[in-house]
Enzyme design. Sequence first.
Site, PDB file in Angstrom:
ATOM      1  N   HIS A  67       0.246 -12.633   2.507  1.00 41.34           N
ATOM      2  CA  HIS A  67       1.079 -13.248   3.545  1.00 41.34           C
ATOM      3  C   HIS A  67       0.716 -12.613   4.875  1.00 41.34           C
ATOM      4  CE1 HIS A  67       5.122 -14.190   5.517  1.00 41.34           C
ATOM      5  NE2 HIS A  67       4.575 -15.363   5.221  1.00 41.34           N
ATOM      6  N   CYS A 162       3.259   6.660   4.749  1.00 42.76           N
ATOM      7  CA  CYS A 162       2.225   6.660   3.709  1.00 42.76           C
ATOM      8  C   CYS A 162       0.844   6.641   4.355  1.00 42.76           C
ATOM      9  CB  CYS A 162       2.403   5.458   2.790  1.00 42.76           C
ATOM     10  SG  CYS A 162       3.952   5.472   1.859  1.00 42.76           S
ATOM     11  N   ASP A 185      -0.004   2.766  -2.624  1.00 36.46           N
ATOM     12  CA  ASP A 185       0.390   1.790  -3.643  1.00 36.46           C
ATOM     13  C   ASP A 185      -0.720   0.744  -3.660  1.00 36.46           C
ATOM     14  OD1 ASP A 185       1.414  -0.393  -5.010  1.00 36.46           O
ATOM     15  OD2 ASP A 185       3.310  -0.463  -3.933  1.00 36.46           O
ATOM     16  N   TYR A 225       1.580   1.536  -9.809  1.00 35.40           N
ATOM     17  CA  TYR A 225       2.837   1.700 -10.534  1.00 35.40           C
ATOM     18  C   TYR A 225       2.678   1.121 -11.932  1.00 35.40           C
ATOM     19  CZ  TYR A 225       5.260   3.348  -6.403  1.00 35.40           C
ATOM     20  OH  TYR A 225       5.659   4.109  -5.328  1.00 35.40           O
TER      21      TYR A 225
END
Length: 279
Positions: A67, A162, A185, A225
């Site tokens: 997006h 981060c 991530d 994750y």
Amino acid sequence: MSTAVLDAPKAATDHPERQYLTLLADILENGVQRGDRTGTGTLGVFGRQIRFDLAKGFPVLTTKKLHLRSIIIELLWFLKGDTNIAYLKDNGVRIWDEWADENGDLGPVYGKQWRSWATPDGRVIDQISALVENLKANPNSRRHIVTAWNPADVDDMALPPCHCLFQFFVADGKLSCQLYQRSADVFLGVPFNIASYALLTLMVAKVVGLEPGEFVHTFGDAHLYLNHLDQAREQLTREPFDFPTMKIADKRDLFGFEYEDFTLEGYQAHPHIKAEVSV
């Protein structure tokens, strides 16, 4: 199912997105499982790097649709020095909602540190304005650095930075950027970070009258994750398309850019892959 994509040397000469896919495969194959702050758990590796030649297309992933509006609006929000999510929400971007307090505040996060770093003697440093001026006045300097990691403010941040430090480098009329990301991530966050800092590099290059060079992305703790592993495996089955081209308005004020100043041409991507955010 095998998660191998390409060895690193071939990845660098094939399609630049394969560097990202190789990182996914590296984590799946070599990552160490650990607990984490969110309670989800991660599979991670330490100390990795990928790089993109910005003259060869804009590095927005094509193996899953991103997006882009969220990426652009967030970057403009950082550059405004804003730390409240009202601007994001007004522009249909919800990526910071989970961390904001009841008033929409996030504490002294990226925008505060980039634009109004507080010094012990009561002054305020606008790191971004200083960066632009120094690139114009002394392009060969080794001090073109912006940091969001302020130890005095970390405990007051809703989420400590981060992507915490970046540096610009000028050579042969080209501007390159290297980002150090302490916590990555890789499935959800890193695709946004790649596009965001690549876009920042294009914008700064435009403002200071240079051509875009490379974006270099250096990772500390690069992790998946545990609830993203199947999604990563799915992404690894996909072949990348050619990178699109980012067109930006010819402006000389870094803080004068608006969403309408950016046009992504030729973006072809595989479908979005849904994954939950760990808060």
